[in-house]
Design a protein around this motif. Sequence first.
Motif, PDB file in Angstrom:
ATOM      1  N   MET A 197       4.289  -1.206 -12.536  1.00 23.86           N
ATOM      2  CA  MET A 197       5.422  -1.405 -12.243  1.00 23.86           C
ATOM      3  C   MET A 197       5.691  -2.272 -11.225  1.00 23.86           C
ATOM      4  SD  MET A 197       8.175  -0.517  -9.932  1.00 23.86           S
ATOM      5  CE  MET A 197       8.126   1.196  -9.723  1.00 23.86           C
ATOM      6  N   LEU A 198       5.020  -2.034 -10.084  1.00 20.36           N
ATOM      7  CA  LEU A 198       4.972  -2.989  -8.795  1.00 20.36           C
ATOM      8  C   LEU A 198       4.554  -4.573  -9.105  1.00 20.36           C
ATOM      9  CD1 LEU A 198       3.454  -0.539  -6.056  1.00 20.36           C
ATOM     10  CD2 LEU A 198       5.879  -1.511  -6.265  1.00 20.36           C
ATOM     11  N   CYS A 199       3.416  -4.522  -9.841  1.00 22.81           N
ATOM     12  CA  CYS A 199       2.811  -5.897 -10.257  1.00 22.81           C
ATOM     13  C   CYS A 199       3.782  -6.601 -11.280  1.00 22.81           C
ATOM     14  CB  CYS A 199       1.469  -5.755 -11.015  1.00 22.81           C
ATOM     15  SG  CYS A 199       0.296  -5.261  -9.835  1.00 22.81           S
ATOM     16  N   ASP A 200       4.597  -5.955 -12.111  1.00 24.26           N
ATOM     17  CA  ASP A 200       5.579  -6.453 -12.907  1.00 24.26           C
ATOM     18  C   ASP A 200       6.822  -7.013 -12.325  1.00 24.26           C
ATOM     19  OD1 ASP A 200       4.007  -6.023 -15.263  1.00 24.26           O
ATOM     20  OD2 ASP A 200       5.380  -4.323 -15.939  1.00 24.26           O
ATOM     21  N   TRP A 201       7.049  -6.365 -11.259  1.00 19.40           N
ATOM     22  CA  TRP A 201       8.265  -6.765 -10.404  1.00 19.40           C
ATOM     23  C   TRP A 201       7.897  -7.831  -9.282  1.00 19.40           C
ATOM     24  CZ3 TRP A 201       8.147  -5.352  -4.694  1.00 19.40           C
ATOM     25  CH2 TRP A 201       9.326  -5.850  -4.083  1.00 19.40           C
ATOM     26  N   LEU A 202       6.513  -7.819  -8.875  1.00 15.34           N
ATOM     27  CA  LEU A 202       6.396  -9.030  -8.052  1.00 15.34           C
ATOM     28  C   LEU A 202       6.061 -10.277  -9.071  1.00 15.34           C
ATOM     29  CD1 LEU A 202       3.847  -7.007  -5.830  1.00 15.34           C
ATOM     30  CD2 LEU A 202       5.813  -8.095  -5.070  1.00 15.34           C
ATOM     31  N   ASP A 203       5.396 -10.112  -9.969  1.00 13.37           N
ATOM     32  CA  ASP A 203       5.349 -11.270 -10.919  1.00 13.37           C
ATOM     33  C   ASP A 203       6.715 -11.887 -11.366  1.00 13.37           C
ATOM     34  OD1 ASP A 203       2.834 -10.958 -11.320  1.00 13.37           O
ATOM     35  OD2 ASP A 203       2.766  -9.828 -13.028  1.00 13.37           O
ATOM     36  N   TRP A 204       7.563 -10.808 -11.697  1.00 14.37           N
ATOM     37  CA  TRP A 204       9.101 -11.212 -11.967  1.00 14.37           C
ATOM     38  C   TRP A 204       9.669 -12.019 -10.899  1.00 14.37           C
ATOM     39  CZ3 TRP A 204      11.861 -10.111 -16.349  1.00 14.37           C
ATOM     40  CH2 TRP A 204      13.383 -10.397 -16.459  1.00 14.37           C
ATOM     41  N   ILE A 205       9.647 -11.686  -9.667  1.00 13.81           N
ATOM     42  CA  ILE A 205      10.447 -12.443  -8.363  1.00 13.81           C
ATOM     43  C   ILE A 205       9.550 -13.580  -8.200  1.00 13.81           C
ATOM     44  CG2 ILE A 205      11.320 -10.240  -7.730  1.00 13.81           C
ATOM     45  CD1 ILE A 205       9.499 -10.052  -5.316  1.00 13.81           C
ATOM     46  N   GLY A 206       8.555 -14.117  -8.814  1.00 11.85           N
ATOM     47  CA  GLY A 206       7.885 -15.161  -8.296  1.00 11.85           C
ATOM     48  C   GLY A 206       6.738 -15.247  -7.730  1.00 11.85           C
TER      49      GLY A 206
ATOM     50  N   VAL B  59       0.987  -1.104  -0.006  1.00 11.61           N
ATOM     51  CA  VAL B  59      -0.003  -0.022   0.082  1.00 11.61           C
ATOM     52  C   VAL B  59       0.889   1.190   0.241  1.00 11.61           C
ATOM     53  CG1 VAL B  59      -2.025   1.162   1.065  1.00 11.61           C
ATOM     54  CG2 VAL B  59      -1.706  -1.250   1.430  1.00 11.61           C
ATOM     55  N   LEU B  60       0.814   2.181  -1.177  1.00 10.14           N
ATOM     56  CA  LEU B  60       1.787   3.223  -1.119  1.00 10.14           C
ATOM     57  C   LEU B  60       0.914   4.472  -1.890  1.00 10.14           C
ATOM     58  CD1 LEU B  60       4.443   2.315  -3.673  1.00 10.14           C
ATOM     59  CD2 LEU B  60       2.697   0.413  -3.154  1.00 10.14           C
ATOM     60  N   PRO B  61       1.691   5.502  -1.585  1.00  4.92           N
ATOM     61  CA  PRO B  61       1.211   6.725  -2.522  1.00  4.92           C
ATOM     62  C   PRO B  61       2.140   6.740  -3.714  1.00  4.92           C
ATOM     63  CG  PRO B  61       2.683   7.595  -0.758  1.00  4.92           C
ATOM     64  CD  PRO B  61       2.441   5.944  -0.687  1.00  4.92           C
ATOM     65  N   THR B  62       1.936   7.539  -4.574  1.00  8.67           N
ATOM     66  CA  THR B  62       2.913   7.668  -5.963  1.00  8.67           C
ATOM     67  C   THR B  62       3.601   9.141  -5.431  1.00  8.67           C
ATOM     68  OG1 THR B  62       0.997   6.952  -7.406  1.00  8.67           O
ATOM     69  CG2 THR B  62       2.957   8.366  -8.232  1.00  8.67           C
TER      70      THR B  62
ATOM     71  N   VAL C 207      -2.403   1.522  -4.754  1.00  5.65           N
ATOM     72  CA  VAL C 207      -1.593   2.649  -5.304  1.00  5.65           C
ATOM     73  C   VAL C 207      -2.629   3.662  -5.303  1.00  5.65           C
ATOM     74  CG1 VAL C 207      -0.157   3.768  -6.767  1.00  5.65           C
ATOM     75  CG2 VAL C 207       0.363   1.487  -6.423  1.00  5.65           C
ATOM     76  N   HIS C 208      -2.103   4.765  -4.455  1.00  8.84           N
ATOM     77  CA  HIS C 208      -3.191   6.026  -4.610  1.00  8.84           C
ATOM     78  C   HIS C 208      -2.345   7.340  -4.906  1.00  8.84           C
ATOM     79  CE1 HIS C 208      -1.885   8.092  -0.662  1.00  8.84           C
ATOM     80  NE2 HIS C 208      -1.635   6.661  -0.279  1.00  8.84           N
ATOM     81  N   GLY C 209      -2.840   8.248  -5.268  1.00  4.46           N
ATOM     82  CA  GLY C 209      -2.197   9.645  -5.825  1.00  4.46           C
ATOM     83  C   GLY C 209      -3.024  10.631  -5.777  1.00  4.46           C
ATOM     84  N   ASP C 210      -2.434  11.911  -6.283  1.00  3.60           N
ATOM     85  CA  ASP C 210      -3.565  12.953  -6.068  1.00  3.60           C
ATOM     86  C   ASP C 210      -3.817  13.641  -7.571  1.00  3.60           C
ATOM     87  OD1 ASP C 210      -1.137  13.901  -6.318  1.00  3.60           O
ATOM     88  OD2 ASP C 210      -1.038  15.647  -5.068  1.00  3.60           O
TER      89      ASP C 210
ATOM     90  N   GLY D 247      -5.534 -11.604  -8.518  1.00  2.00           N
ATOM     91  CA  GLY D 247      -6.558 -11.416  -9.536  1.00  2.00           C
ATOM     92  C   GLY D 247      -6.818  -9.795  -9.712  1.00  2.00           C
ATOM     93  N   ALA D 248      -7.765  -9.623 -10.691  1.00  3.74           N
ATOM     94  CA  ALA D 248      -7.861  -8.176 -10.994  1.00  3.74           C
ATOM     95  C   ALA D 248      -8.346  -7.155  -9.762  1.00  3.74           C
ATOM     96  CB  ALA D 248      -9.151  -8.123 -12.061  1.00  3.74           C
ATOM     97  N   LEU D 249      -9.048  -7.979  -8.936  1.00  5.13           N
ATOM     98  CA  LEU D 249      -9.744  -7.032  -7.699  1.00  5.13           C
ATOM     99  C   LEU D 249      -8.364  -6.839  -6.768  1.00  5.13           C
ATOM    100  CD1 LEU D 249     -13.255  -8.532  -7.124  1.00  5.13           C
ATOM    101  CD2 LEU D 249     -12.596  -6.196  -8.213  1.00  5.13           C
ATOM    102  N   GLY D 250      -7.492  -7.439  -6.798  1.00  2.06           N
ATOM    103  CA  GLY D 250      -6.187  -7.224  -5.889  1.00  2.06           C
ATOM    104  C   GLY D 250      -5.251  -6.291  -6.580  1.00  2.06           C
ATOM    105  N   ARG D 251      -5.344  -5.592  -7.559  1.00  2.00           N
ATOM    106  CA  ARG D 251      -4.633  -4.658  -8.142  1.00  2.00           C
ATOM    107  C   ARG D 251      -5.431  -3.372  -8.395  1.00  2.00           C
ATOM    108  NH1 ARG D 251      -3.918  -9.145 -11.515  1.00  2.00           N
ATOM    109  NH2 ARG D 251      -5.120  -7.992 -13.330  1.00  2.00           N
ATOM    110  N   LEU D 252      -5.217  -2.396  -7.424  1.00  4.27           N
ATOM    111  CA  LEU D 252      -5.905  -1.103  -7.385  1.00  4.27           C
ATOM    112  C   LEU D 252      -5.159   0.119  -7.507  1.00  4.27           C
ATOM    113  CD1 LEU D 252      -8.863   0.003  -6.622  1.00  4.27           C
ATOM    114  CD2 LEU D 252      -8.218  -0.007  -4.180  1.00  4.27           C
TER     115      LEU D 252
END
Length: 366
Positions: free
Chosen positions: A288-297, A212-215, A275-278, A302-307
């Motif tokens: 980018m975060l999802c690509d990184w997490l996919d990469w490390i295994g 959970v993080l801001p931009t 991820v949230h921002g203004d 699912g779709a509802l887990g990426r916001l």
Amino acid sequence: MSEFKPSDVTPPEVRKGQWAGMHPRDVFRERFRTHFFDPAFRAEDEAISRLEEIAWKAYMDGRKAPVTRKAGPEFKDPEYDLSVEWYEARNRLIAAQARWEQPATRSRVLVVVGSPRNDGTCPGEISKTFRLARLAQETLQSVGVEVDLLDLSQLTSDYDRHIHPCKGCVSTAMPLCHWPCSCYPNHATHQVNDWMNEIYERWVSAHGVLLVLPTHWYTVTSPVKLMMDRLVCADGGNPDPTATGGKDPAKAKQLELEGWPYPKHLAGRAYGVVVHGDVAGIEGTRRMLCDWLDWIGLVDAGALGRLDRYIGYYEPYATSHDALDRDEAVQDEVRNVARVLAEAVGELRQGRLSDPGRTLARPRPK
């Protein structure tokens, strides 16, 4: 035509010439003394001088790991003088992985608060990220999941807590990047109080991870990027530092060219991302975060887990918490991320979560 074998390749030369060398005594003294700038230390100047002399000798002698033990028969080189601090951290990871693999253990999710802001720092106020993470924590706990809340804002509020930057060992050769990281602590250069050994253990102990993080400026925050870079050793890192003679680049290059398996030490854990921002940057950061997490295994929930969502879009920063109060929809969406991650963790542990291709050999394992 003979078959190509990586072991037939002569290791490339180790390139040199960037480092400026050791600090001279006066530069070292100036940097050491900055720790004691407060006038309250002046009564102890003689003692500080004695400590400076000890630190200078440690620096000149390169006493990175001043307390060592013989590696023992579990390592390639049993006689190697292995850092006791690294050895103890490695053993904690082995124990954590063993607990993680036990089916009877309670499902555990690591919720990472990725904002550097809290009310103990200069801003003097909690972050919206922390509030969203607490919503996720409460939701996960309500369905019986154990939650470990990792608040990275402690980097900015705690005394002498650090995540030191990655030194890029992997770019010299993958086996030079040890699991867990052996770059720190470095007592000779006073690169100490590194948080990552604890963070490694918390990632290994988790069946699921929720970021959970801001931009910040179209990308992740500084604490999150530090953590991400230092987690590179989880993706292909070498669990035996004696195999490379510690940090011997030539040995590491040879070992990689002989054929390296690139072990994924965190594979098999589920993940979710919020991820949230203004005004901008949330979609790219989330991708980018999802690509990184996919990469490390890790396995996505699912779709509802990426916001990714804007909170108080183009509204004043001063009223952003009020905007979050009003935005009950985003609060519920975060709760749904937590719910779907809990489901994914349960299905993954039972072998029911679809992860197509997980048994396929990778033609490019790097």
